[in-house]
Write a protein that holds these residues in place. Structure first.
Motif, PDB file in Angstrom:
ATOM      1  N   GLY A  65      -4.696   7.842   8.141  1.00 21.32           N
ATOM      2  CA  GLY A  65      -3.268   8.143   8.165  1.00 21.32           C
ATOM      3  C   GLY A  65      -2.595   7.911   6.824  1.00 21.32           C
ATOM      4  O   GLY A  65      -1.404   8.155   6.673  1.00 21.32           O
ATOM      5  N   VAL A  66      -3.348   7.424   5.832  1.00 24.59           N
ATOM      6  CA  VAL A  66      -2.752   7.155   4.518  1.00 24.59           C
ATOM      7  C   VAL A  66      -2.555   8.471   3.769  1.00 24.59           C
ATOM      8  O   VAL A  66      -3.466   9.304   3.725  1.00 24.59           O
ATOM      9  N   SER A  67      -1.377   8.656   3.206  1.00 21.72           N
ATOM     10  CA  SER A  67      -1.089   9.855   2.427  1.00 21.72           C
ATOM     11  C   SER A  67      -0.094   9.501   1.345  1.00 21.72           C
ATOM     12  O   SER A  67       0.485   8.424   1.367  1.00 21.72           O
ATOM     13  N   HIS A  68       0.110  10.399   0.383  1.00 20.62           N
ATOM     14  CA  HIS A  68       0.965  10.103  -0.780  1.00 20.62           C
ATOM     15  C   HIS A  68       0.496   8.796  -1.422  1.00 20.62           C
ATOM     16  O   HIS A  68       1.313   7.970  -1.833  1.00 20.62           O
ATOM     17  N   SER A  69      -0.774   8.647  -1.554  1.00 20.72           N
ATOM     18  CA  SER A  69      -1.388   7.426  -2.066  1.00 20.72           C
ATOM     19  C   SER A  69      -2.774   7.776  -2.579  1.00 20.72           C
ATOM     20  O   SER A  69      -3.439   8.664  -2.054  1.00 20.72           O
ATOM     21  N   PRO A  70      -3.254   7.045  -3.598  1.00 22.15           N
ATOM     22  CA  PRO A  70      -4.622   7.289  -4.072  1.00 22.15           C
ATOM     23  C   PRO A  70      -5.651   7.139  -2.946  1.00 22.15           C
ATOM     24  O   PRO A  70      -6.715   7.744  -3.005  1.00 22.15           O
TER      25      PRO A  70
ATOM     26  N   GLU B 168       0.850  -1.186   0.000  1.00 21.41           N
ATOM     27  CA  GLU B 168       0.000   0.000   0.000  1.00 21.41           C
ATOM     28  C   GLU B 168       0.889   1.240   0.000  1.00 21.41           C
ATOM     29  O   GLU B 168       1.713   1.409   0.898  1.00 21.41           O
ATOM     30  N   ALA B 169       0.685   2.093  -1.011  1.00 22.70           N
ATOM     31  CA  ALA B 169       1.440   3.341  -1.068  1.00 22.70           C
ATOM     32  C   ALA B 169       1.096   4.178   0.153  1.00 22.70           C
ATOM     33  O   ALA B 169      -0.041   4.147   0.630  1.00 22.70           O
ATOM     34  N   ASN B 170       2.095   4.909   0.652  1.00 24.93           N
ATOM     35  CA  ASN B 170       1.827   5.750   1.799  1.00 24.93           C
ATOM     36  C   ASN B 170       2.946   6.778   1.923  1.00 24.93           C
ATOM     37  O   ASN B 170       3.947   6.694   1.231  1.00 24.93           O
TER      38      ASN B 170
ATOM     39  N   ASP C  37       4.796  -2.436   3.164  1.00 24.57           N
ATOM     40  CA  ASP C  37       5.822  -1.996   2.211  1.00 24.57           C
ATOM     41  C   ASP C  37       6.336  -3.187   1.391  1.00 24.57           C
ATOM     42  O   ASP C  37       7.094  -4.021   1.904  1.00 24.57           O
TER      43      ASP C  37
END
Lengths: 390, 390
Positions: free
Chosen positions: B360-365, A209-211, A223
């Protein structure tokens, strides 16, 4: 001939060659080959994909074909491929100068995209020629820019409709490929191949999961880079344990931004071993460790075979005949794939000659063979052709 | 306004945004901003690089500027950046609707290439504006295709000669940036920033020797991929031990061929920690493990700092004033860099507001903020502007 080819597709900074299939540099090599053949009065034939065989003598009956490929890996060496083509032409020159009259035609071949460096499929030319790869599948292969092979051919004025099993092979009675050895196993100038190790290319897709790289707690991450990293180390360890080879040399990261935990890492495993069983158990061991680590990382891993080639054992009669002609030259297997393996699998009596590689370095700008050994290779190839076409 | 921006630069398959600096999608966002400002009768000013401030009221005296950025990381979320710009415009609308008359001008700002996703330098716009990055250095930065910033600007008809410290900042008496929170630390709808963690980007260059993946014995290899893989795992472990963050999210492999042992792996480490000392010791620990592994692999590793930002502590007086205006809103640090940090370091009294990020997810779709929290952010920003410009 070596000097003619030296500059084509050479990266001035690395000294390595870039001759992907149907790129301008590879086409320049093919143009050069065409000129060499026509200058010699050889009768050049092409199939729909661009595999070439230039005949010396009648083309009515099956003959002995020798040759190799002109394309390269990305930033590859000068010898891998071209040495076999240049040696084939030189051997024909030698035999003609000696006044040898072959009883069957001798062909000099150059087969396209052997390395698979552009479209990801090794031995693309021979696979299509033998029909083990269908025209549909081949034409749909895409390069790294997303260009399908069909479009790449069309752009060069080659009609994709002509792609398919090659009529050239109907007259390939025997095939002999000379190639630079790619390890350090050959200590004599020239050797004869016994077998090609089983070889698989497997695509590992690690998904997480991108984060945000700055704000996401380490324990909240999924990651896929970590899963990949552990898998790369596991592959190395398992290959050592198995006396095999495992390499992650190609990687693609999404989104590949410095400040983002990646969403996906795609990595290609190149694995080879002495037997099909060892290759399979190597892959299983690596996959198992990848899956275990993925569970720990909260990621997932998917393994897709892209190409798997079982062991190729060259026919022993032909192999022993070559070794005998060459004064009991050493016989050895190789971990590298070759068009010769594809032709052998297709039932064409096939053999290979190796020229010594003093450092064992290959697929690298530093790849090297000594001139004396290359000349010994030409001598050996000429002797073999003379024996097979006598 | 949110609906206007929703489609610009959105990847239909991932749902993520691609708005690198001076690309067509980022330019479309800037066009949109320009229209929003002129429609409202704000007086829009640009500096030579393209940073924008649109003024409400006289521009003769320093005022309060609020805003953020419109560019995105590669495949980023909708909120990071645009939420601050949209909220700034909405807060001005709110104050005008209430009939508020500011005693000092209020400016709405949009600063270029905050993420550094195209030219590799985070906060590029604010760094150039404040003069901490010289025009020469900035103009020489290259994107992944090798295009220098100077050329990218010229292509858009922007004269590189105009790039340099920004006259816009002369009237930036105070700066307040509203931003979506990028971790899970904020449990109230809106919070106030105390500090930005120290942050470094370090380029790790792992160099080995290209070789054939099938024929080179495992023990003869100098494979930089292994050194990298161990370093990536070490970075993760060391960051956990230090209560810090370490990420390898960007990678480049040479020659990146499936059947070649790589000659070089370049990997970018993003590292952040609560103090400068912890960041330094984290980097030292990772570097030490990389060097040790390189010795074992017969490879080498070189570590180059690309950007290192020390801790930013926002001025406590302004911070406490905001928290008081917002009924004792929570005060918290962030691991993410922001233009606000650059402006604060340059001596401009600066504060930040955060809007809650439930996952808390960021820099992500998948980055998300609830609409109610976004509206609470607009309320808070309006209240703060009213207090600062009363």
């Amino acid at each position: 001939m070596w000097a003619d080819l030296a500059a084509i597709g050479k990266d001035p900074s690395s000294g390595g060659y870039h001759r992907g299939g149907w790129t301008p540099t590879e086409r320049a090599c093919t143009e050069w080959f065409t000129t060499q053949c026509t200058t010699r009065g050889l009768s050049l034939e092409s199939d729909g994909l661009g595999n070439l065989v230039a005949w010396w003598g009648s083309t009515d009956v099956p003959g002995v074909v020798t040759g190799s490929h002109l394309d390269s890996v990305i930033d590859g060496g000068a010898f891998d491929g071209p040495l076999g083509v240049v040696s084939a032409l030189a051997a024909v020159d030698r035999l003609r100068a000696e006044g040898f009259v072959p009883s069957v035609p001798i062909g000099v071949g150059a087969f396209v995209e052997e390395e698979g460096s552009r479209f990801g499929m090794p031995c693309l030319g021979s696979r299509v020629a033998t029909g083990v790869l269908t025209a549909d599948k081949a034409l749909g292969l895409k390069d790294r820019s997303g260009v399908p092979l069909a479009d790449a051919l069309s752009e060069l004025g080659i009609d994709p409709a002509g792609v398919g099993p090659s009529p050239l092979l109907e007259r390939m009675g025997t095939f002999v490929e000379l190639h630079v050895e790619q390890g350090r196993a050959l200590t004599a100038p020239v050797g004869v191949a016994s077998a090609i190790w089983p070889h698989g290319r497997f695509r590992f897709t690690f998904t997480g999961e991108a984060n945000h790289a700055g704000t996401t707690l380490m324990e909240d991450r999924h990651d896929p880079m970590l899963t990949y990293a552990m898998t790369a180390l596991a592959a190395n360890k398992q290959a050592r344990l198995a006396g095999a080879r495992a390499t992650f040399g190609r990687l693609s990261v999404e989104p590949n931004g410095t400040n983002a935990v990646p969403s996906q890492v795609t990595a290609w495993l190149d694995a080879r071993a002495a037997t099909d069983e060892v290759l399979q158990s190597l892959l299983s061991a690596i996959t198992r460790q990848a899956v275990e680590r993925a569970e720990r990382d909260g990621t997932s891993v998917e393994v897709t075979p892209e190409s798997v080639s079982p062991i190729v054992e060259f026919p022993s009669g032909l192999r022993d005949r070559l070794a005998a002609v060459l004064d009991d030259a050493p016989v050895l297997p190789t971990g590298a794939g070759h068009d010769a393996g594809v032709f052998s699998d297709a039932g064409i009596p096939t053999a290979m000659l190796f020229v010594r590689n003093p450092t064992g370095v290959s697929h690298s700008p530093a790849e090297h063979a000594e001139m004396d050994d290359c000349l010994a290779g030409v001598d050996a190839l000429a002797a073999v052709l003379k024996d097979l076409a006598k």
